[in-house]
Design an enzyme around this catalytic site. Structure first.
Site, mmCIF file in Angstrom:
data_model
loop_
_atom_site.group_PDB
_atom_site.id
_atom_site.type_symbol
_atom_site.label_atom_id
_atom_site.label_comp_id
_atom_site.label_asym_id
_atom_site.label_seq_id
_atom_site.Cartn_x
_atom_site.Cartn_y
_atom_site.Cartn_z
ATOM 1 N N LYS A 36 -1.938 21.097 -40.573
ATOM 2 C CA LYS A 36 -2.502 20.308 -39.460
ATOM 3 C C LYS A 36 -2.828 21.244 -38.299
ATOM 4 O O LYS A 36 -2.094 22.206 -38.017
ATOM 5 C CB LYS A 36 -1.481 19.262 -39.033
ATOM 6 N N SER A 113 -1.811 10.495 -36.397
ATOM 7 C CA SER A 113 -2.729 11.525 -36.029
ATOM 8 C C SER A 113 -2.990 12.551 -37.136
ATOM 9 O O SER A 113 -3.903 13.355 -37.013
ATOM 10 C CB SER A 113 -2.234 12.246 -34.777
ATOM 11 N N SER A 137 2.848 9.530 -37.123
ATOM 12 C CA SER A 137 1.615 10.241 -37.435
ATOM 13 C C SER A 137 1.533 10.882 -38.805
ATOM 14 O O SER A 137 0.488 11.418 -39.154
ATOM 15 C CB SER A 137 1.379 11.322 -36.385
#
Lengths: 474, 524
Positions: A36, A113, A137
């Site tokens: 990420k 997210s 997330s």
């Protein structure tokens, strides 16, 4: 340094692909992994999907990246995400939104997210991915995309090199094609790191491992779960809950019961207050952690126009920060700043912390295993109402449509976190496992939650559920 | 989890109670008749650790080029986290124990938020709600007044920024960003500018003696913010103003006097004093307004979620207390008890007060330590004489611009042997001075006995033969002086004596030589 390209690659999942590693050979030893984009990598940029860091490359690797490299895994690229980890739909990104790979016909959200991480795994650009989970997330995108997503216990995985959103809530999470991949990556990176002051000490990890081992000893095999007690929290079925997610959960519960597990209803009465408490705490900490982005040492710098007042430092910084942060980030910074002002501090920030203590206490009351972080805690072996793990729907719905117009003031995006934030506030391990969808065929997940430090138990129960699903689809 | 936030409110409650019972009354002063002064001082002292407070970057020295001692954490790079340096804690605890403070078993770290060019993170880590030490007292040296210490806390220092107003550019040096500071807050117990100066000087000596800080205002390792208020004698305390950016004790005293006069003038004119933060203009010797109470920023203090609470157990505190170097008053008493004069003790301790401490609190080798070693097994008064009069005298001549002791290369062994040679009369006093001068001027590591041999300074041990020879030679050489002596001008004998000493190259014993001269010249 490997050459990399910046482009939206299939579903906007990976924002940076390491070309040298894109034709990877899958081997037993080396798992291809996406990282990420709020986790620091030396060899590729770390943008946090923000204009503020669009051209930023970190001078050091995050600990988790070092560990993966050392273990010989292949880091294939940086995954798109919501800006600085703030968002539940992966639509707040300088690289554009992430599309859920489940269907090419409908443009639906991959969740956020860590939407890019989930989409990359689902579309087989990699077999596992690292994400971060502050309020859901990792679990939410895992559920929407139909992959496994683990948020470990807070303090188990090092946060050195993980860009802070809310320090007391941030966890590195692991997404994967199945629980086995998630478990392998988890075991590689779940090590004590002295550079992270919030890391759980080796002593406390050992204590938790003992509790966990006791728990696992009770469930002898996947086919005989007579020693396992599963709790269904009654407050996790709010009115917003869609029928699409309830049916699959019922099937899972039935299957577990058939194999001998006791499934009981439990109560976590502070649940209705958890969402508000979470957003106050997370926004307050975010306003603090994002104060460093001023364009001086690194990052986007917008020079003030010649007519601007440059006497106060804040006035100079404002130009870079207004340009560099997206609207969602700005909103949370402003709200968080307010919550910390002298007038509001007691009613918002301190009050939210009190609610947080209540949420923690709720969980400690229902779990059989003791919370080793709490002094003088005791395990409840004899308590018939105490449970080993909790089970609940991962999300209130399946993946939302991207084109659904959202009116200003629409809070529905925030409500998606209502099932995930309690485990975040309490720092507990929680893993979303995909189960067979019912109605609209879009992916559905169920979440297993365990006591602090019992990540292993959560993984094993997750494996059982996965195996149940495999059997069903045969 | 945030129990420490409520603690601060208990602190305030306790202060208010003490306020009623034990506050020192105002002190009349002829400079401002009818008024009394109340002063409180906040001191920020740089902790003399090798590494910074939350990163293992080396602490900067004056010669380091700008922005060369900055780690990603110090520059607030994304993904970095703080790691507490235990040496800073120990040096802080030493200072707090020396101030007689209560060491809190549990304290915590908070973030103080504001935007400024020398603050890369946008917040400073400090201990706002729960400092690690409270309730101490500092006894002033000159006036023997106790000043209570409210608290001592750990916090980060900022970088340095310089603004060129003409070019509209601010330059930032982050070398100092993240260095460890101790903030020492006094109660408003001080009643005059002179007491304020005494407070700061006493505190400086104390910090140096325990090795926690150099405490040097001019060098920037000690900064003072002073709170001043005035009120009519017999009335309640007035509104206070804070004066910042004071760079020396002298300027601080001048600033306080100016501020007192300013406030008195306001009150005399029938006005009221505004609560303000003021700066000090060194050229004009005046304070000036920086910002008013309304402009005071809201720092939005928030407990730092990364840092666990600081737990200081009894065993730890006991160990630090046991290992504390002796405090100045204890050292002074010990030296006086050895028979040293007040002047000698002053000289030794003033030298030490002026020498920077060692890093990480390791024991300092100063003038007192030197004296202690040289005086081992010897007469302390003799030893101190050689050190304060001869050694320091010679060093000051050779190195006029330095702290003489810091330039000293005469080893304890050399000094000790020299003292022994003179005490045993193997060389005369003047010969000893010659040898010392030789060692210093030539940076010699030679031992005095060998040098005495080399330089032919050993006292001649042939009965009176050589002495008689030198006396007769001197008499021969100075006929006018001899005539004067024989005529009754006895004092001129010293000139002849001087010639004898010169002829003997200092090896003659002055007393014996004078007696012999008197015998030769006066008894005939």
């Amino acid at each position: 340094m490997s050459p990399h390209i910046r482009q939206n690659i299939a579903y906007g999942a990976l924002y940076t692909l390491d070309l040298a590693k894109s034709n990877f050979a899958v081997s037993v030893e080396s798992i291809p992994i996406a990282i990420k984009d709020n986790i620091c990598t030396k060899s590729m940029p770390t943008t946090c999907s923000s204009k503020m860091l669009q051209d930023f490359t970190s001078p050091f690797d995050a600990t988790v990246v070092e560990l993966l490299n050392k273990a010989g895994h292949t880091l294939v690229g940086k995954a798109n995400c919501d800006e600085f980890g703030m968002g539940s739909l992966n639509i707040h990104s300088v690289h554009g939104p992430v599309l859920n790979p489940h269907s090419k016909d409908q443009r639906r959200s991959a969740g956020g997210s860590s939407g890019g991480s989930a989409a990359a795994v689902k579309s087989e650009m990699c077999l596992a991915a690292l994400g971060t989970d502050t309020g859901g997330s990792v679990r939410l995108p895992a559920s929407y995309c139909g992959v496994v997503g683990l948020k470990p216990s807070y303090g188990i995985i090092s946060r050195w090199g993980v860009v802070s959103y809310a320090d007391s809530l941030d966890c590195v999470g692991v997404l994967g094609k199945d629980v086995n991949y998630v478990e392998r990556i988890f075991k590689t990176i779940a090590l004590y790191d002295h550079r992270d002051p919030s890391a759980a000490s080796p002593k406390v990890r050992k204590q938790a491992a003992t509790e966990c081992a006791n728990l696992l000893a009770r469930c002898t095999t996947a086919s005989n779960l007579s020693g396992l007690r599963v709790g269904i929290p009654q407050e996790y079925f709010p009115s917003e809950l869609s029928s699409a997610v309830v049916e699959p959960l019922r099937h899972t519960i039935t299957a577990l019961t058939e194999r001998g597990a006791s499934v009981v209803s439990v109560s976590l009465p502070s649940t209705p207050y958890a969402l508000s408490a979470y957003y106050v705490i997370a926004s307050a900490e975010a306003s603090s952690n994002l104060a460093r982005y001023d364009g001086i040492q690194y990052g986007l710098r917008v020079d003030p126009p010649k007519t601007a007042d440059t006497k106060k430092t804040a006035n100079v910084y404002a130009h870079s920060r207004t340009e560099g942060f997206g609207p969602e980030v700005q909103k949370r910074i402003l709200l968080g700043t307010y919550a910390l002002t002298a007038d509001a501090f007691d009613n918002y920030f301190l009050q939210a912390q009190r609610v947080r203590s209540l949420v923690r206490a709720d969980f400690d009351r229902v779990f059989r295993a003791r919370n080793v972080l709490v002094a003088d805690s005791e395990s409840k072996d004899d308590d018939a109402s105490a449970v080993d793990v909790l089970l609940h729907p991962s999300a209130i719905q399946t993946a939302p449509r991207l084109d659904e117009a959202r009116a200003p003031g629409d809070l529905s995006a925030y409500v998606q976190d209502v099932l995930t934030v309690p485990a975040s506030l309490a720092g507990l391990p929680a893993m979303s496992v995909p189960v067979q969808p019912a109605e609209d065929s879009w992916p559905v997940g169920v979440t297993v939650v365990g006591q602090w430090g019992c990540d292993d138990a959560v993984l094993q129960v997750g494996k059982i559920i996965e195996e149940i699903e495999v059997r069903r689809s045969v | 989890m945030f129990g420490h936030v409520g603690h601060r409110f208990h602190l305030l409650k306790r202060w208010k109670t003490r306020h009623i019972h034990s506050l020192r009354p105002l002190v009349p002063d002829s400079r401002w008749p009818g008024y009394g002064v109340v002063v409180g001082i906040e001191v920020h002292a740089q902790i003399k650790s090798r590494q910074k407070l939350f990163s293992n970057t080396r602490n900067a020295e004056p010669d380091d080029p700008p922005n060369t001692l900055v780690s990603p954490y110090d520059a607030a790079f994304p993904g970095t986290l703080p790691k507490l340096n235990p040496v800073c804690v120990e040096l802080g605890v030493r200072a707090a124990l020396a101030l007689g403070c209560v060491i809190q078993p549990r304290s915590a770290f908070d973030r103080k938020h504001y935007f400024y060019s020398d603050l890369p993170t946008g917040y400073q880590i400090t201990q706002h709600y729960a400092p690690f030490a409270t309730d101490g007292v500092l006894q002033l040296t000159k006036s023997d007044i106790p000043v209570r210490i409210t608290q001592v806390q750990l916090e980060q220092d900022t970088g340095k920024s310089m603004t060129d107003r003409r070019r509209r550019i601010t330059s930032v040096d982050l070398n100092r960003a993240g260095a460890g500071l101790m903030e020492i807050v006094s109660e408003p117990d001080i009643r005059s500018p002179e007491e304020a100066a005494d407070y700061v000087r006493t505190l400086q000596a104390l910090l140096r003696s325990v090795g926690s800080s150099d405490g040097n205002m001019e060098a920037g390792s000690l900064r003072c913010d002073v709170n001043v208020s005035v009120s009519k004698l017999g009335e309640r305390f007035g509104t206070r103003c804070e004066i910042k950016n004071l760079n020396s004790v002298r300027f601080m005293t001048i600033a306080i006097v100016h501020e007192i006069r300013r406030q008195v003038a306001v009150l005399e004119a029938g006005g009221s004093v505004l609560q303000e933060t003021r700066g000090f203009d060194e050229e004009k010797a005046e304070t000036y307004a920086l910002r008013s109470k309304e402009d005071a920023p809201d720092y939005r203090y928030m407990p730092d979620p990364n840092l666990p609470p600081l737990l200081l157990g009894e065993e730890y505190v006991f160990r630090v207390k046991k290992e504390l170097p002796p405090l100045p008053n204890v050292t002074r008493a010990r030296l006086l008890a050895l028979g040293l004069s007040e002047r000698d003790v002053d000289v030794l301790m003033t030298i030490d007060a002026d020498i920077d401490t060692e890093y990480d609190g390791t024991a300092k080798r100063g003038a007192v330590a030197y004296f202690d070693e040289v005086s081992q097994g010897r007469n302390p008064k003799t030893a101190v004489n050689w050190i304060t009069n001869e050694l320091l005298g010679q060093l000051t001549l050779k190195y006029p611009s330095k702290n003489p002791f810091q330039a000293n290369k005469v080893s304890v062994a050399q000094m000790s042997e020299l003292v022994d040679l003179v005490s045993s009369k193997m060389i005369t006093g003047p010969a000893g001075k010659t040898i010392l001068r030789y060692i210093i001027n030539n940076d010699s590591s030679g031992m005095p006995a060998a040098l005495a041999q080399e330089l032919s300074l050993l006292a001649v041990d042939d009965g009176d033969t050589s002495l008689k020879q030198w006396c007769e030679e001197a008499i021969q050489a100075l006929p006018a002086e001899v005539t004067a002596i024989r005529r009754g001008n006895v004092n001129v004998i010293n000139k002849v004596l001087g010639r004898v000493m010169k002829l003997s190259r200092g090896t003659a014993d002055a007393k014996t030589a004078k007696a012999m001269l008197e015998n030769i010249l006066l008894s005939k």
